[in-house]
Structures are given as structure tokens and as C-alpha cells.
Design a protein around this motif. Structure first.
Motif, short mmCIF file in Angstrom:
data_model
loop_
_atom_site.label_atom_id
_atom_site.label_comp_id
_atom_site.label_asym_id
_atom_site.label_seq_id
_atom_site.Cartn_x
_atom_site.Cartn_y
_atom_site.Cartn_z
N ARG A 18 0.85 -1.20 0.00
CA ARG A 18 0.00 0.00 0.00
C ARG A 18 0.88 1.25 0.00
O ARG A 18 1.80 1.37 0.80
CB ARG A 18 -0.89 -0.01 1.24
N ILE A 19 0.59 2.15 -0.92
CA ILE A 19 1.28 3.45 -0.98
C ILE A 19 0.37 4.47 -0.31
O ILE A 19 -0.74 4.73 -0.78
CB ILE A 19 1.55 3.88 -2.44
N LEU A 20 0.83 5.08 0.78
CA LEU A 20 0.04 6.04 1.54
C LEU A 20 0.33 7.46 1.05
O LEU A 20 0.95 8.27 1.72
CB LEU A 20 0.34 5.91 3.03
N TRP A 21 -0.13 7.77 -0.15
CA TRP A 21 0.17 9.06 -0.75
C TRP A 21 -0.60 10.19 -0.07
O TRP A 21 -0.19 11.35 -0.14
CB TRP A 21 -0.08 9.05 -2.25
N GLY A 22 -1.65 9.91 0.63
CA GLY A 22 -2.39 10.93 1.36
C GLY A 22 -1.56 11.51 2.50
O GLY A 22 -1.59 12.71 2.77
N SER A 23 -0.81 10.64 3.18
CA SER A 23 0.07 11.11 4.26
C SER A 23 1.15 12.04 3.71
O SER A 23 1.48 13.06 4.32
CB SER A 23 0.73 9.93 4.96
N VAL A 24 1.69 11.66 2.55
CA VAL A 24 2.73 12.49 1.93
C VAL A 24 2.13 13.83 1.50
O VAL A 24 2.74 14.88 1.69
CB VAL A 24 3.37 11.74 0.74
N LEU A 25 0.93 13.80 0.95
CA LEU A 25 0.27 15.04 0.54
C LEU A 25 0.01 15.94 1.74
O LEU A 25 0.25 17.15 1.69
CB LEU A 25 -1.04 14.73 -0.18
N GLY A 26 -0.46 15.35 2.85
CA GLY A 26 -0.70 16.14 4.07
C GLY A 26 0.58 16.76 4.60
O GLY A 26 0.60 17.94 4.98
N ALA A 27 1.66 15.98 4.64
CA ALA A 27 2.95 16.52 5.12
C ALA A 27 3.46 17.60 4.19
O ALA A 27 4.02 18.61 4.64
CB ALA A 27 3.96 15.39 5.23
N THR A 28 3.26 17.42 2.88
CA THR A 28 3.69 18.44 1.91
C THR A 28 2.91 19.73 2.10
O THR A 28 3.49 20.83 2.07
CB THR A 28 3.51 17.91 0.47
N LEU A 29 1.60 19.61 2.31
CA LEU A 29 0.79 20.82 2.56
C LEU A 29 1.23 21.51 3.84
O LEU A 29 1.33 22.75 3.88
CB LEU A 29 -0.69 20.44 2.64
N GLN A 30 1.52 20.75 4.88
CA GLN A 30 1.98 21.35 6.12
C GLN A 30 3.30 22.09 5.90
O GLN A 30 3.49 23.20 6.40
CB GLN A 30 2.15 20.30 7.21
N PHE A 31 4.20 21.48 5.15
CA PHE A 31 5.49 22.12 4.86
C PHE A 31 5.29 23.41 4.07
O PHE A 31 5.89 24.45 4.39
CB PHE A 31 6.41 21.18 4.10
N LEU A 32 4.46 23.37 3.03
CA LEU A 32 4.24 24.55 2.20
C LEU A 32 3.59 25.68 2.99
O LEU A 32 3.96 26.85 2.83
CB LEU A 32 3.39 24.19 0.98
N ILE A 33 2.64 25.35 3.84
CA ILE A 33 2.00 26.38 4.67
C ILE A 33 3.01 26.98 5.62
O ILE A 33 3.10 28.20 5.78
CB ILE A 33 0.79 25.80 5.43
N THR A 34 3.81 26.12 6.26
CA THR A 34 4.84 26.60 7.18
C THR A 34 5.84 27.51 6.45
O THR A 34 6.16 28.59 6.92
CB THR A 34 5.59 25.43 7.83
N ALA A 35 6.31 27.05 5.30
CA ALA A 35 7.29 27.84 4.54
C ALA A 35 6.71 29.18 4.11
O ALA A 35 7.38 30.21 4.19
CB ALA A 35 7.76 27.04 3.33
N ALA A 36 5.45 29.18 3.66
CA ALA A 36 4.83 30.43 3.22
C ALA A 36 4.68 31.40 4.37
O ALA A 36 4.99 32.59 4.24
CB ALA A 36 3.46 30.14 2.59
N VAL A 37 4.21 30.92 5.51
CA VAL A 37 4.03 31.81 6.65
C VAL A 37 5.37 32.35 7.14
O VAL A 37 5.51 33.54 7.42
CB VAL A 37 3.25 31.10 7.78
N VAL A 38 6.36 31.48 7.24
CA VAL A 38 7.68 31.93 7.68
C VAL A 38 8.25 32.97 6.71
O VAL A 38 8.77 34.00 7.12
CB VAL A 38 8.65 30.74 7.84
N TYR A 39 8.09 32.72 5.41
CA TYR A 39 8.63 33.65 4.42
C TYR A 39 7.91 34.99 4.47
O TYR A 39 8.54 36.05 4.55
CB TYR A 39 8.54 33.06 3.01
N PHE A 40 6.57 34.96 4.42
CA PHE A 40 5.82 36.20 4.31
C PHE A 40 5.71 36.96 5.63
O PHE A 40 5.57 38.19 5.62
CB PHE A 40 4.42 35.93 3.75
N LEU A 41 5.77 36.28 6.76
CA LEU A 41 5.63 36.97 8.03
C LEU A 41 6.96 37.24 8.73
O LEU A 41 7.01 38.08 9.63
CB LEU A 41 4.72 36.18 8.98
N MET A 42 8.03 36.54 8.34
CA MET A 42 9.31 36.73 9.03
C MET A 42 10.43 37.14 8.09
O MET A 42 11.07 38.16 8.30
CB MET A 42 9.68 35.45 9.78
#
Length: 155
Positions: free
Chosen positions: A80-104
Motif C-alpha cells: 500500500r502506498i500512503l500518498w495521502g500522508s505524503v500530501l498532508g505533510a507536503t501541505l503542512q510544509f508549504l503552509i509553514t514555509a509560506a508563513v515563515v517567508y511572508f511573516l518573518m
């Protein structure tokens, strides 16, 4: 032996008070606290938005690569390939990176650019003042030479 302990302690103290170490420690603490915020945003906003099109949890999205994928955990069969977990982690990373970039990062870069521009402007005015003083001194010298007349240096 006591001197060696003191020098080791002094070196360690200097290491801890160095700006980079303190900045790194602050970044780690803020990053750990910020992770909770990002996780809450993903679980509270992103997952329900994804749930509007499918399941409410990204972790449940998977694909079967080989064999019948039945069961969960250690009792699962197939690959079983759990691509949903990878997608969730990727979204978390992108949100974190965007907030850190734009707010800091972006505001700090703009602030540092303004400070550098002020510093350069201040240096420029100092150079103009120095050049002006030099020109005044040359004019004084030339007028003193002119007052002496063609006879040269008289004393």
C-alpha cells in the motif's frame, strides 16, 4: 587542572552567548510552537476542504501497488502506498514555509534593506562633508598664496 576547567567553561559560555547559537535556539522554540499552529490549520481547515471532495482525513488516501490491499497495520496484505500522508505533510510544509517567508523573512529583509540604505546615505553625506572641508582648505591655501604675491614664500 582548575585553569583547564575554567577555560573550558569560558569557551562554553562564549559559545552559548554567541549570536548565532541564541538565534538558532529561538528559531527552534518558535518553530516547535509554530508546528502546532500549522497542524491545527491543516487538520481544521485543509482536511475538511479535502473532505468536501472525498474523505475527511488525508491519511486515508492510499493506492494499492501489489496484491489485494486488505487490513491495516501489520495485518495488511499487499503493498500500500500512503500518498495521502505524503500530501498532508507536503501541505503542512508549504503552509509553514509560506508563513515563515511572508511573516518573518520578507519583513526582515525589507527592514535590513532600509537600515543599509540609511547607512549608505549617512556615509555619502560624510564623504560630501569631508570633500567640502578639503575644498575649503584648498581655497584657504590658495588665497594665502595669492596674498603673499609673486615673491614666493616670505618669512
Amino acid at each position: 587542572m582548575s585553569e583547564k576547567k575554567e577555560s573550558v567553561w569560558a569557551g562554553f559560555k562564549a559559545f552559548l552567548t554567541r549570536g548565532n547559537v541564541v538565534d538558532l535556539a529561538v528559531a527552534v522554540v518558535i518553530g516547535a510552537a509554530f508546528t502546532n499552529i500549522v497542524n491545527a490549520v491543516v487538520k481544521g481547515i485543509i482536511n475538511p476542504l479535502v473532505g468536501a471532495f472525498g474523505t475527511k482525513n488525508l491519511d486515508s488516501y492510499s493506492s494499492c501497488l501489489k496484491g489485494p490491499c486488505e487490513g491495516t497495520g501489520d495485518a495488511a496484505t499487499g503493498v500500500r502506498i500512503l500518498w495521502g500522508s505524503v500530501l498532508g505533510a507536503t501541505l503542512q510544509f508549504l503552509i509553514t514555509a509560506a508563513v515563515v517567508y511572508f511573516l518573518m523573512v520578507l519583513p526582515m529583509a525589507k527592514y535590513l534593506a532600509r537600515v543599509e540604505a540609511r547607512r549608505k546615505a549617512k556615509e555619502g553625506t560624510q564623504e560630501v562633508v569631508e570633500i567640502t572641508e578639503l575644498e575649503v582648505l584648498k581655497e584657504i591655501r590658495d588665497s594665502l598664496v595669492a596674498q603673499r604675491g609673486p615673491g614666493g614664500a616670505e618669512r
